[in-house]
Write a protein that holds these residues in place. Structure first.
Motif, PDB file in Angstrom:
ATOM      1  N   LEU A 159       0.332 -31.837-115.256  1.00  7.97           N
ATOM      2  CA  LEU A 159      -1.037 -31.929-115.758  1.00  7.97           C
ATOM      3  C   LEU A 159      -1.036 -31.596-117.241  1.00  7.97           C
ATOM      4  N   GLU A 182      -5.500 -29.954-110.098  1.00  5.22           N
ATOM      5  CA  GLU A 182      -6.171 -30.971-110.917  1.00  5.22           C
ATOM      6  C   GLU A 182      -7.667 -31.010-110.605  1.00  5.22           C
ATOM      7  N   ARG A 220      -3.070 -36.706-115.943  1.00  6.40           N
ATOM      8  CA  ARG A 220      -2.036 -36.496-114.922  1.00  6.40           C
ATOM      9  C   ARG A 220      -0.883 -37.460-115.160  1.00  6.40           C
TER      10      ARG A 220
END
Length: 217
Positions: A102, A81, A97
């Motif tokens: 993701l 991320e 998220r």
């Protein structure tokens, strides 16, 4: 056993807050949550498969193993991320998220010309950055979904959404992302994220999403 579950539940839903590099807001630490949730699942499973006299020990053992797995997945996705947020900053692509998944939301107006499925050449560099991250973090499956607004014939929108999702898939494959990790599908005007009653809403709904799901799940 009940006390252990309560204790692990507290771990699962507390933890250090991290700063979202894109929005500046504080978010709960996903690694800590993953470890806590994994510990709870491991404790329950460990107790269930143990004899009555050994349920306490089985729960503790399961909790330790579950925490290790859950925390490991969370940490891996934390790093991915962070990498994606840095690479895609100011690109127009949203990085969302959900748990350990993701989701990259790519607005159609920066990805494709109106009514077309050919990727705009000025978007290549953005997809190159995505491809680099996918190759670096290869323990995820990649689900590409295409969407349109509700204007125009349904059959056209369905076909366009499929072609756009496949165009992104084909591009990522050309950059070296393994084919067995990627699937693509089009959903036409289904699953809108905004109202189709306004131009801004329709523009938001014309999009491609790339969901990254950890293989360890």
């Amino acid at each position: 056993m009940k006390k252990l579950i309560v204790f692990l539940s507290i771990i699962a839903f507390t933890g250090c807050a991290t700063v979202d590099q894109q929005t500046g807001e504080q978010n709960p630490n996903k690694t800590g949550k993953g470890a806590g949730i994994g510990a709870i699942a491991g404790a329950v499973l460990g107790a269930a498969v143990s004899s009555k006299s050994d349920r306490g020990r089985g729960a503790v053992t399961g909790a330790v193993l579950g925490a290790a797995v859950g925390g490991g997945v969370g940490h891996y996705m934390d790093k991915q991320e962070k990498e994606l947020r840095e690479k895609l900053k100011d690109s127009g692509v949203q990085v969302n998220r959900q748990g350990n998944d993701l989701n990259l939301i790519m607005p159609g107006n920066i990805t494709f010309a109106v009514g077309k499925s050919d990727i705009r050449s000025d978007f290549y560099s953005v997809l190159n950055s995505v491809a680099q991250a996918l190759k670096q973090y290869d323990q995820t499956t990649v689900r590409i979904s295409g969407f349109t607004d509700s204007t125009g014939p349904l059959s056209f929108n369905q076909r366009l959404s499929e072609e756009r999702a496949n165009s992104v898939r084909t591009y990522l494959l050309a950059q070296g992302v393994a084919s067995e990790r990627i699937d693509s599908a089009g959903y036409g005007p289904a699953n809108p994220i905004a109202s189709n009653a306004s131009e801004d809403g329709r523009q938001a709904n014309r999009r491609v999403e790339i969901k990254l799901i950890p293989i360890q799940q």
